[in-house]
Design an enzyme around this catalytic site. Structure first.
Site, PDB file in Angstrom:
ATOM      1  N   GLY A   7      36.957  -3.702 -43.266  1.00 26.64           N
ATOM      2  CA  GLY A   7      37.048  -3.139 -41.917  1.00 26.64           C
ATOM      3  C   GLY A   7      36.866  -4.156 -40.804  1.00 26.64           C
ATOM      4  N   SER A  10      38.765  -3.919 -36.323  1.00 24.38           N
ATOM      5  CA  SER A  10      38.434  -3.106 -35.144  1.00 24.38           C
ATOM      6  C   SER A  10      36.938  -2.854 -35.097  1.00 24.38           C
ATOM      7  CB  SER A  10      39.185  -1.756 -35.179  1.00 24.38           C
ATOM      8  OG  SER A  10      38.774  -1.008 -36.310  1.00 24.38           O
ATOM      9  N   GLY A  11      36.460  -2.368 -33.948  1.00 19.74           N
ATOM     10  CA  GLY A  11      35.067  -1.947 -33.804  1.00 19.74           C
ATOM     11  C   GLY A  11      34.060  -3.022 -34.144  1.00 19.74           C
ATOM     12  N   GLY A  13      33.247  -4.185 -36.980  1.00 23.15           N
ATOM     13  CA  GLY A  13      33.713  -5.119 -38.001  1.00 23.15           C
ATOM     14  C   GLY A  13      34.394  -6.327 -37.380  1.00 23.15           C
ATOM     15  N   SER A 135      24.187   4.621 -41.704  1.00 22.10           N
ATOM     16  CA  SER A 135      24.035   5.321 -40.426  1.00 22.10           C
ATOM     17  C   SER A 135      22.818   6.239 -40.485  1.00 22.10           C
ATOM     18  CB  SER A 135      25.279   6.162 -40.142  1.00 22.10           C
ATOM     19  OG  SER A 135      25.047   7.076 -39.092  1.00 22.10           O
ATOM     20  N   TYR A 161      30.309  13.087 -44.416  1.00 21.02           N
ATOM     21  CA  TYR A 161      30.007  11.765 -43.851  1.00 21.02           C
ATOM     22  C   TYR A 161      28.519  11.434 -44.016  1.00 21.02           C
ATOM     23  CZ  TYR A 161      29.490   7.970 -40.516  1.00 21.02           C
ATOM     24  OH  TYR A 161      29.186   6.762 -39.931  1.00 21.02           O
TER      25      TYR A 161
END
Length: 277
Positions: A7, A10-11, A13, A135, A161
């Site tokens: 990943g 984007s973001g 990562g 998370s 999730y």
């Protein structure tokens, strides 16, 4: 030293990649989209671009994971740091071609297979590290090991999730238990609630929450800080296997510290992935 990160386009990562690439000789960008990976590499400083190499990896396809591992092994003698950063939340239940629920596959099973297949290369490093991005959502997990692919119970995007974010922590603790004596350090972390396109696939009440919470979210730069800290720094052995927040060890849920749950997760993951392991 070699880094592999999932990943990275984007973001958090992408920020993690940008900040860490000066500290490594070679960085493997494990991603699905070749065009996005090329743009990510082109956005790096010119003197760093030659260190970066794209390897196609689709965490929803276990054949893709196995192929990616072979490529990494052909192109490197060892992996010093593996960052399992990729993840996603999906509004609708989707079953992959391998027969796994997509959230479970993309957030846990794919990384479980990648890590285990790469383990001989990781353990060749002098100070090997595995960093799993989890998370605080793991606190809301409600796991049924008899129905990991939601074949019996109705699918909930957020619960699915939350479960996989719990699995990230359980997996980390298992890695510590199994490989610490061989020199491995394994960490999981909460990056913070980051203002990225992460929840674009979500829907229902979770998407409403995400929109309302946006003004209070942190930047991707702030969200990447703990991953960068763990990758760059010497972490005391007493903190090996720990869950981190804001670059410090933090308290995870009771379930995250359950030995029986991590043993069940490892057993079930191996059983489901037997064909590829």
């Amino acid at each position: 030293m070699n880094l592999a990160i999932t990943g990275p386009t984007s973001g958090i990562g992408e920020i993690t990649l940008q900040k860490l690439i000066p500290h490594f000789d070679k960085v493997f960008l494990l991603a699905r989209n070749a065009d996005k990976a090329a743009k990510t590499i082109q956005s790096l400083p010119e003197d760093q671009q030659s260190k970066a190499e794209f390897i196609h990896l689709d965490l929803a396809s276990m054949d893709s994971v196995v192929k990616a591992v072979k490529e990494i092994q052909e192109k490197s003698s060892q992996i010093d740091v593996l960052i399992n950063n990729a993840g996603g939340i999906f509004h609708e239940k989707t079953v992959t071609d391998d027969g796994f629920e997509l959230t479970f596959s993309a957030n846990h099973l794919g990384h479980f297979l990648l890590t285990n297949k790469l383990m001989p290369w990781i353990l060749k490093a002098e100070n090997p590290k595995i960093i799993n991005v989890s998370s605080e959502a793991h606190n809301a997990a409600n796991v049924n090991f008899e129905d990991l692919n939601y074949e019996k119970k109705s699918y909930s995007a957020f619960t699915s999730y939350a479960n996989v974010k719990l699995f990230n922590i359980l997996f980390t603790k298992s890695l510590y238990e199994k490989y610490a004596e061989q020199g491995l350090q394994a960490f999981s972390l909460h990056p913070g609630v980051v203002k990225t396109n992460f929840a674009s696939e979500a829907g229902g009440i979770f998407k409403v929450f995400w929109v309302l919470a946006r003004p209070f979210m942190i930047t991707a730069e702030q969200g990447a800080e703990t991953s960068i800290f763990l990758a760059k720094n010497n972490i005391p052995s007493s903190q090996n296997g720990s869950y981190f927040k804001k670059s410090k060890p933090a308290k995870a849920s009771k379930a995250a510290n359950s030995k029986s749950m991590r043993e069940k997760l490892w057993y079930n993951s191996e059983k489901l992935l037997a064909k590829w392991l």
